[in-house]
Structures are given as C-alpha cells and as structure tokens.
Write an enzyme that holds these catalytic residues in place. Structure first.
Site, mmCIF file in Angstrom:
data_model
loop_
_atom_site.group_PDB
_atom_site.id
_atom_site.type_symbol
_atom_site.label_atom_id
_atom_site.label_comp_id
_atom_site.label_asym_id
_atom_site.label_seq_id
_atom_site.Cartn_x
_atom_site.Cartn_y
_atom_site.Cartn_z
ATOM 1 N N LYS C 75 0.776 -1.315 -0.235
ATOM 2 C CA LYS C 75 -0.050 0.149 -0.239
ATOM 3 C C LYS C 75 0.561 1.349 0.124
ATOM 4 C CE LYS C 75 -3.553 1.697 2.834
ATOM 5 N NZ LYS C 75 -4.440 1.493 3.836
ATOM 6 N N SER C 150 -9.253 1.257 3.085
ATOM 7 C CA SER C 150 -9.088 2.028 2.838
ATOM 8 C C SER C 150 -7.779 1.060 1.187
ATOM 9 C CB SER C 150 -8.481 3.128 3.518
ATOM 10 O OG SER C 150 -7.351 2.454 4.014
ATOM 11 N N SER C 174 -9.228 -1.716 7.596
ATOM 12 C CA SER C 174 -9.570 -1.149 5.856
ATOM 13 C C SER C 174 -8.801 -1.710 5.428
ATOM 14 C CB SER C 174 -8.348 0.530 5.873
ATOM 15 O OG SER C 174 -8.946 1.532 6.641
#
Lengths: 486, 97, 490
Positions: C75, C150, C174
């Site tokens: 990420k 997310s 997330s």
C-alpha cells in the site's frame, strides 16, 4: 468634579512574580531520536526523519532525559510522579516540524519542591516537565514584519527541554535574579545542563502582576518573553513593574497580554498575536506509552545526587572557617567548589586557598578569557604555590606573578619560580648588602627617619623590595634596616 | 433520529486546523456532522464517570531508548523534499506576529 | 497466479526464477491496470534488480527466506526509500522518503520482491478507495464496483491474481473490508504486533499493518515475516513471534467459537441474504468440530461513534505536519506563512480528509474535549472489556466482516455516514486492539463476502488456525474466478 487622584497615587504596589525557566538538557542525543544534541552545528545537519517530522517517523523517549529531569526534581525537593505521560501540544509554527510539540500536560514528571534563595527564602515550584525544543526561525534581515521570508534550521528541534515553573512567590526583580542564580547553581551541580543563557540552553519567561501592598489581590498577569540574560530578566521586570505602576496610578487598567523585552531600547512592548485564543488541544501522544517510575529507580537516582550548593556552602562555613561571602562565591559553581576543596586537600590552607581563588586566580582567568574548567592549572599547583608563600620560599608579590603563569600555561610553580629566578631571598648576608645599598642611595630618607618620620622607613623598605624585584624576604629587610638605622 | 445542527463554530475550528474552507465546504460539513452526531450523541447514554480512559490498548510502559547518537541525514537528503530552501535553510513566507 | 508459498517452493527449487515470476506479475498488472487502476506506481526496475540478485543467491545455495522470490505489492502508505510515497494524497504527490518502513524492510529481508505501491483512500480514510487523489481503484469481481478501502489497491491486485500477497493497513477495517469485497484473506494483527515505523500515520492508536493474501497460509507466512519488536516504534510489543504456520489445522475439535447476538441482529436488519450466508458459515465451523457459544459484546453498538471521535482527533494532529515547509505540496502566496499553510492544506487534502481534520480538531478543542474525546476514550475501555469478557468464554469470535458485498462506484460518496457504516463490524476490534481476519465465505448476489474471525490479543495463530480449517473445508475462494481473470482468459 474633583478627581480622587490622591487616593490612587498614594497606593503603593508590590509585584507578584513567577518564572518559567526552560533548560536544554545536556544529553548526547535528542529527546526522541538519535541525532546529536549540540549547539552551533551547521544548519540542518543534525536532523533525521524523526526530528524533521517526516511522514511515518515515530518518537522514542530518551531515558537519560527522563533521568535528568527526575534528578533535578529530587534535588529541588519535588515529588516524582509514579505515573507520567507525554501529550501533544497542538499549534502551527514553522519551527515545529510536526506542528505539535511533544510535551507533558496533566501528568508532569515532577511536582512541588522549591528553590531556596541565599537568604533562606523558599520559592515554591509548581511543576517540572519534559518536552522537545523547537527549531529556529531566522528572519531574513531586519524586523520580523519587514522580512520577506523566514529561514528555518531544525537542528534544535527535538532537543530535550525541561520546563521549571515557579509559583508567584517572587516579590522583586532582584529576587528573580537570585532565584535564577540559585537555580542555575543547582542545575550546574547536577550537570543536567550547561546552562548557557546566551546560547539559549537556559531561557526564561516571566509572569508579573501588581497588587496593593499588604493585600492578597490578584492583579492582571503580564507575560514577558525574550529575556536573554539574568540581567535582562531583572531589567525587564524593573521596567514592567514601573510601567504597570504608572498605568494603575493613572487610574487605568493593566491589559492582559504577552510582552516582548527589547534589550537595546530597555523596554517591553505588546506582542501582536494573530492567534485570538490559544487552544492547544492537548491529548495523550498515542505514539508513546506511559512512564511508571517505581520507588527503586527513584531511590537509585536520589543516591546519585551530588552535594548541592546550599549544603556545600553550609559545610564550607563550618569546616573551613570562611566568611559567608567567601562560602557563597566558592560554592556558586560546582567546579570552583571542587577546585577549592582539592587545593585545601593538598595544602591544608583554606583561608589562603579562598583568597587566591577569589582574588588572583579569578583575575588571571578573566584576563586570559579562561574559566576554571578550561585552565590547565591543577589544584595541586595552586596548593604548592600557597605552601611556598607560607614557607617563605616565594614572596607574596612574586607569587602573584607565578599564579598568572600557572593559570595561563598550566605549569608547575617550582619550575616557574626557578626559571624566572623568583625564589625569595632570605640569605642574611645578601639582605645586609641590599639594605646597605638602599641606605647609601637614599641619605635624605635616612635623615628624615632619624628625625622621627615613620613614613620614611616604609619608603626605604619599598626601595629594598624594588631593588630585589620583590624577591627579598620583607621581614628580614625590616629587621636589617632597623638594626642599621638604630 | 433528527439531524440536529451541532454546536460547532466551523470557521474557528478551521482556523485552529489551518485549513481554508470554502463556504460550500463549511455548509456541507455542517450538515454531514449533524447526521454523524446522531450516532455520536449515543455515547451520552452511557455512565462513564468511573471508567478509566484508554489512550492505548497495549499494556506497555517505560519504553525508552539509551542516550546514544545515531547518524543524522545528509543535508541534501534533509532538504531534498523541501518545496523551497535558501542555502542550508528551509525557506517559508514571512511570519506575521 | 499460485499462492506465495508455492511460488517460493518453485523458486527455491529453481523450477522458475524469481525474475520470471516478477516479469509475470508485472505483465499481469500491466494488462489489468487499465481496468483496475490498483497501483500508484510500479517499481519494475527495482523489483527486477532484486529478483536477479535473489536468483544469484539461490544459485549460490542461499535460502533467501520464507518469501523468497514472491512478488508483493505494498500500500502506498508504506515508505520505500527513494521511491515516491503519497498515501493517496495530492499533498505528498512528489514525496520521496529517505528511508523505508520497517515492514517493507522485513518483507525484503524475507526475500519478497516489492513490485509496486498500491492505491488507497487518501491517508487511509475511506472504505471504497474512491478517496484517492489519483483516481479510484475497481473491483476485479465487477469493475463497476468498489474494491473496498482504504487498502483497495492491495485487495484488488491480490483479488485479480496479479500478485499473491500485498501489504495493507487497517485502522477501522481497511484491510478486512476490502479483503471481503475482493475475495481474499485479510488480517489485521494485534495492535503493536507489527511496527508502524515508516507507515504514514492516520490514527496512531489504531493503525496496524497486515497481510492481504490469496490464501490463509500466505497470511501466516507474511505475518511471521513482518511481525516483531522494533526499537523505532515505542508501541511495538516485545512479544515472541511464533511460527504462525504451525497453528494451521484442518479440524476445529475443541475450539469454542463465539457468535455475537448484537452483530447478528445488525446483519439481519441490514441484509437478510448476508445473514443467511453467515449462518451457513457458522454451521460449517460447527461441522468442523467447533463448539458454537453465544457471547455478548454489549458496547459494540457504540463503536462507530467512539471511532469517529478518536480516529479524527488523532488524524487532526498527525496531519498537521503537512504544511508546505519541509516536504510535499506548497501553494505559493505573497502573504504570510499562515496563509501559505491554510491554502496549501486546502489544495492538498481531499474532502474526506478535511472533514476528519475538522471533526477531530473540534473533538479536542477547548470546551469539548471531555464531552467528546475523553468520553470516547472511556467507551473504548468498555468495548475492550467486552472482548476481554467474551474471550473468557470462547477462543475465537466469528462474525460478519461487512454488511453487504461490494457496492457500485459512487453509490456512497455523497453520504459519508453511509460510508462510515461500512465498518460497523470491523471497528470494534480496532478499538480493542485485537487481531481479526476476513476469510472468503461465499457469494451473495454473485459477489464475494468475507467471514470475520477475531481472537484475543496476540492470538493470531489461533485465528489463522480456524481460518485455515474453514478455507480448506469450504474452498470458497477457489470455487469461482473474478470477472477480470475470466476476461483475461477469454
């Protein structure tokens, strides 16, 4: 209508003063990262992701900084918190890398305690807490408002900073000066800071308000910032007290504000603040965990405390027969006190050691821009010199010359005395000869002495000493002169 | 559940946060917060007077490092991401006091 | 693509080179990027260089670690030294950190090949990946739908089969919500298990890095690689890191699995189809030998309110540093520095981030702290106690991970609260700091959803063990193929 000015003018006011002292701790590394904690490095060379607040970086507490704050607290009689924590103080300023400062809000490391002034008066402390210092803004030329840009150096950002907050127990500017001197002495004894106000390792803000003498009223508190020496603290307070007195006597009110001390102009002015109200939004720093200080570690720190200035002063008074004045001066700094005791240990002459240290040694240090730390003179050298004077090996006058060389060059006194041929002349034959020469060269003085002028005798002694370049044993000179002049 | 407006001076809060908001953003946020606070107000139902606050869930304490110096960044790396600099310094618009 | 542990075996045995694996992953990503937009940047050259070094080491007889030659996506919230790291925000569009996150360093030390940085909701604030400043990511099962957020880019690329393993972060769901939407395994470890150093902060007391993988075994291996004490993170716990693979099992005899009535009520109201799917999942667990017990979590209904005070409060402070002075975007002004701050932050942050900064600043501000922030911290204590009590009665809690399958792009962007509600089932575990995992549990209206398994602090091995038995018995993830993969094969 008549204004009742008389009453207002007659009121006498007394100041109520509290000080907030910020002390940069003498650690090797910064508060929350491993960058070196050092003054005066090239800008932005002592920075890393943590103290620059780069995204993703995290703080880790420097154990030594916690220890130094707790030791300061113990030395000043504070209670050390069993549980303490760090909080974030949120506000924006370009010298703050994260736009929050890691500080301590409601659970400081130390509370209570006091600083004792030489008079014996105790100035109570509210708290001592630990936080991180900010960077430095350099305003591009001239007054701040006129500068087109601000330059920022983050070397100082993250340096461990101890804040010592006093209660408003101080009642005069001079007392504030004494408080700072006493506090500085304790800090230097503990070795927690190099306490150099001109380098910013000790900084001070003051709160001052006035109240009518004899009342317990609470006046409007004014905060003064930007005082860069003990002297400027005293001056700023004197100025501010007079200013507030004038305001009150004019029948006006003191407005609550922060004022800046202007050293050059010798006045304070109101700091214009864009921030309408400070709202620091303190909350526990979630990147750090609480500190739990158990009795064991606190006891261990307490055991490591050195003898503190006032205790040392009292001991000096009792053990060495010094005057109060001498004891105060000798114990003002730990290095002086330790040097003194080392000299005494070698020569057993406390009174002489005090005289030399506070007199000729101090003068020689000042003359050569040195400090006792920086000089290469060893305590045993000074002790030797004191013994030489006592034993008549060198005269007092010659010893002054030797002392300066010791301070400047750090050489052994015997070597200096021999090299410069400064050994005292006590040889009777040589003294007789010297006195004979002086009598022959000064017939008028000899005549004057014989007509009863005592002063003439001292003149002749002086001439003899001068002729021997101070080396003649002055008592022997006197004896020989008296004998010859009958 | 009614979306009662909440007691927030959004311009003041935005100033504290140093965040310029347009009027539209401010109005939109106010309406959205009113909705969210129908949930947040539920917390008032609970009696939490005697409950300790949890700032961190882990039972850690006294996590400290030794006072040891580690290398700092090279100055070029320190200034490498700066939008503006002058010589060895970061540069910002002036500060108005 | 095969699972990570299979790739490692093949690479170690020199049946395939790390370089070939890397090239295949890059090719798959490049083919799917126009559809999915899972990445913010590919580190192709860096990855190939590392792969070649690794191949040399293997040729020389080295074992480069448990992830040797496995392509891993991270990420874009994790710093990789010298590579642009944006956290999905315009304010960091050009930021190149001079250091790498601990989790990234540990992945590489385990032999993983970091292949690229995945898209995400800006600063990890969102549940759909639509809050990225650089465009939304799409769901490999239906590109008209969100991948969740997310960590949406990580979920999407693993779900599409381009890489077997990705790193995500979870603050309130997330990792678990996008894992559920993309039919993969997503594990949020115990708070403090994985170092946060070099992971761009959203809410420091909640943020935790974790694996997002195609299978449970890969999650166990990846957690083993990244977990452990880090002296640079004062909140990383000095607990021994077990061999998480040793706990993987195929039956659940003797395991007590807690079912939470409060959650079941909520899912029944939200979506009866989902509720039915989860009932089947619980029965599957029972069929494996587990004993189902009812445990109550009376305060989880306050989770959302608690979370939306604590997380924004911490975020308002954590994001104060983005001011245009030391790094990141600056909006030039001829006025003073505060004007620059205000305009830079206005231009650099998206609406969701601004919303949370304002909310958090408010929750901490004078006069409101006690009513909001402090009260939320106290309710957090109650929620944590709920879990402590529950785990005296069960070993693992089974619950929904989400209340619905992946929703259409744009469906919730106008209604922040509807978006926040997506994390209803995942927020309580974040507040309590306990480990929780989402494992594929089947399909509702032809879209995948995940089962959430939660354990006590530091009991990831137990959670992974239950997940493995369930995965092996049901094979939900293997029973269908995502739309993009099917399209690629046509």
């Amino acid at each position: 209508m008549t204004r009742v000015l008389g009453a207002a003018q007659a009121v006498a006011y007394e100041p109520v003063i509290g000080l907030e002292v910020h002390v940069e701790l003498a650690t090797e590394s910064k508060m929350f990262c491993g960058c070196r904690n050092r003054f005066g490095a090239e800008p932005n060379t002592l920075v890393c992701p943590v103290c620059l607040g780069l995204p993703g970086s995290l703080p880790v507490v420097n154990r030594r900084a916690v220890e130094l704050v707790c030791k300061t607290g113990l030395a000043l009689g504070c209670s050390i918190a069993h549980v303490s924590k760090f909080d974030r103080k949120n506000y924006f300023y370009p010298d703050m890398p994260k736009n929050y400062q890691i500080s301590q809000y409601d659970m400081p490391l130390a509370t209570g305690g006091a600083v004792t002034l030489p008079s014996g008066k105790r100035i109570r402390l509210t708290r001592i807490h630990l936080e991180e210092d900010t960077g430095k803004n350099i305003h591009g030329g001239g007054a701040m408002a006129a500068a087109s840009a601000t330059l920022v150096d983050y070397n100082r950002a993250g340096v461990p900073l101890m804040e010592i907050v006093s209660q408003p127990d101080l009642t005069s500017p001079d007392e504030a000066g004494e408080y700072l001197a006493a506090l500085k002495a304790v800090l230097s004894y503990l070795g927690v800071s190099d306490v150099k106000m001109h380098e910013g390792s000790l900084r001070c803000d003051a709160n001052v308000s006035l109240r009518p003498v004899g009342t317990q009223d609470v006046g409007t508190k004014i905060e003064i910032k930007n005082m860069n020496s003990f002297r400027s603290v005293v001056r700023a307070l004197q100025y501010e007290i007079q200013r507030q007195t004038d305001v009150l006597r004019a029948g006006e009110r003191v407005v609550q504000e922060t004022r800046t001390w202007d050293e050059e102009r010798g006045l304070t002015y109101a700091t214009r603040s864009k921030e309408q109200a400070h709202d620091y939004r303190y909350f526990p720093d979630p990147d750090l965990v609480p500190l739990h200080l158990d009795d064991e570690i606190v006891a261990a720190w307490r055991a490591e405390l050195p003898e503190l200035p006032l205790a040392k002063r009292d001991r000096f008074l009792a053990a060495y027969g010094l005057s109060r004045y001498e004891a105060d001066l000798l114990t003002g700094e730990r290095t002086t006190a330790e040097f003194f005791e080392a000299v005494v240990a070698h020569c057993g002459e406390p009174k002489a050691a005090a005289n030399w240290l506070l007199g000729d040694v101090r003068r020689a240090l000042d003359k050569h821009g040195l400090t006792l730390d920086a000089t290469r003179m060893r305590p045993e050298h000074l002790a030797t010199l004191i013994c030489q004077v006592r034993d008549g090996v060198v005269s007092g006058r010659a010893a002054k010359e030797v002392c300066e060389i010791l301070v400047r060059d750090g050489r052994h006194p015997a070597e200096v005395v021999a090299e410069r041929n400064l050994a005292q002349v006590s040889d009777r034959v040589a003294i007789e000869a010297l006195v004979g020469e002086v009598i022959a060269a000064n017939p008028e003085s000899v005549a004057a002495y014989r007509t009863g002028k005592a002063k003439a005798f001292e003149f002749l002694v002086g001439q003899a000493m001068k002729a021997s370049r101070g080396r003649a044993n002055v008592e022997l000179v006197r004896t020989a002169l008296r004998a010859r002049l009958g | 559940m009614s979306n009662k407006p909440i007691d927030m001076d959004i311009a003041h809060v935005a100033k504290l946060a140093r965040l310029a908001l347009t009027d539209d953003e401010a109005a939109q946020f106010a309406a959205q917060f009113a909705h969210l606070f129908t949930y947040i107000r539920q917390l008032q139902e609970l009696d939490v007077d005697t409950i300790p606050a949890t700032a961190q869930v882990i039972p850690l304490r006294n996590v400290m490092r030794d006072d040891i110096v580690t290398p700092s960044l090279e100055r070029d790396a320190a200034l490498g991401n700066a939008p503006d600099w002058e010589g060895p310094y970061f540069r910002t618009p002036r500060i108005l006091e | 693509m095969r699972c990570g542990h299979e790739i490692r075996e093949a690479v170690i045995r020199r049946q395939v080179s790390a370089e070939e694996v890397t090239r295949a992953a890059l090719a798959s990503i490049e083919a799917l990027e126009p559809t999915l937009h899972a990445y913010l940047c590919l580190l192709a050259e860096r990855a190939l260089k590392h792969a070649r070094v690794l191949d040399q080491r293997i040729a020389a007889g080295d074992d480069p670690g448990p992830l040797a030659g496995v392509p891993v996506a991270v990420k874009d919230i994790f710093c990789v030294a010298g590579e642009v790291t944006t956290a999905g925000s315009k304010i960091l569009a050009n930021f190149r950190p001079p250091y790498s996150a601990t989790a990234v360093e540990r992945l590489e030390a385990a032999g993983a090949i970091i292949i690229g940085k995945t898209n995400m909701d800006e600063f990890a604030m969102g549940s759909s990946c639509e809050n990225s400043a650089f465009g939304e990511t799409r769901n490999p099962w239906d590109p008209s739908r969100v991948p969740g957020g997310s960590s949406g880019g990580s979920a999407s690329t693993v779900g599409a089969g381009s890489v077997p393993i990705a790193l995500g972060t979870d603050t309130g769901g997330s990792i678990r919500e996008p894992a559920s939407f993309c039919n993969i395994v997503g594990l949020k470890p115990t708070y403090g298990r994985v170092s946060r150093y070099g992971m761009i902060a959203f809410a420091s007391s909640l943020d935790q890095a974790g694996p997002m993988t195609g299978c449970v075994r890969d999650a166990a291996i990846t957690l083993g690689a990244i977990a452990g004490h880090d002296p640079r993170d004062a909140t990383s716990v000095d607990e021994p890191v077990p061999d998480f693979c040793a706990g993987l099992r195929t039956d659940l005899n003797g395991i007590r699995i807690g079912i939470v009535p409060e959650f079941e009520e909520h899912i029944a109201q939200s979506d009866p189809d989902m509720a039915a799917l989860y009932r089947r999942a619980y029965e599957d667990l029972r069929a494996l030998g587990a004993q189902l017990v009812e445990v109550h979590l009376p305060h989880v209904r306050y989770g959302l309110a608690t979370y939306y005070l604590i997380a924004p409060a911490e975020c308002s402070s954590n994001l104060a540093r983005y001011d245009g002075v030391r790094y990141g975007l600056r909006v030039e002004t001829d006025k003073d520095v505060y004007t620059m701050f205000e305009q830079t932050r206005a231009a650099g942050f998206g609406p969701e981030v601004k919303r949370r900064i304002i909310l958090g600043t408010y929750a901490l501000s004078a006069g409101y702290y006690d009513a909001y922030y402090l009260r939320a911290q106290k309710v957090r204590t109650l929620i944590k106690r709920d879990f402590d009590d529950a785990f005296t009665q069960c070993d693992v809690i089974a619950s929904p991970a989400v209340s619905c399958p992946a929703f259409a792009l744009g469906a919730k962007t106008a209604d922040p609260v509807a978006m926040y509600l997506m994390d209803y089932f995942t927020i309580p575990m974040s507040l309590a700091g306990v480990p929780a995992l989402s494992v594929p549990a089947g399909y509702v209206r032809d879209l995948p959803v995940g089962l959430q398994l939660t354990g006590p602090a530091f009991a990831e091995a137990g959670v992974l063990g239950v997940a493995y038995a369930y995965e092996q018995a049901t094979g939900h993830a293997q029973s269908r193929r995502p739309a993009v993969m099917a399209a690629a094969h046509r």
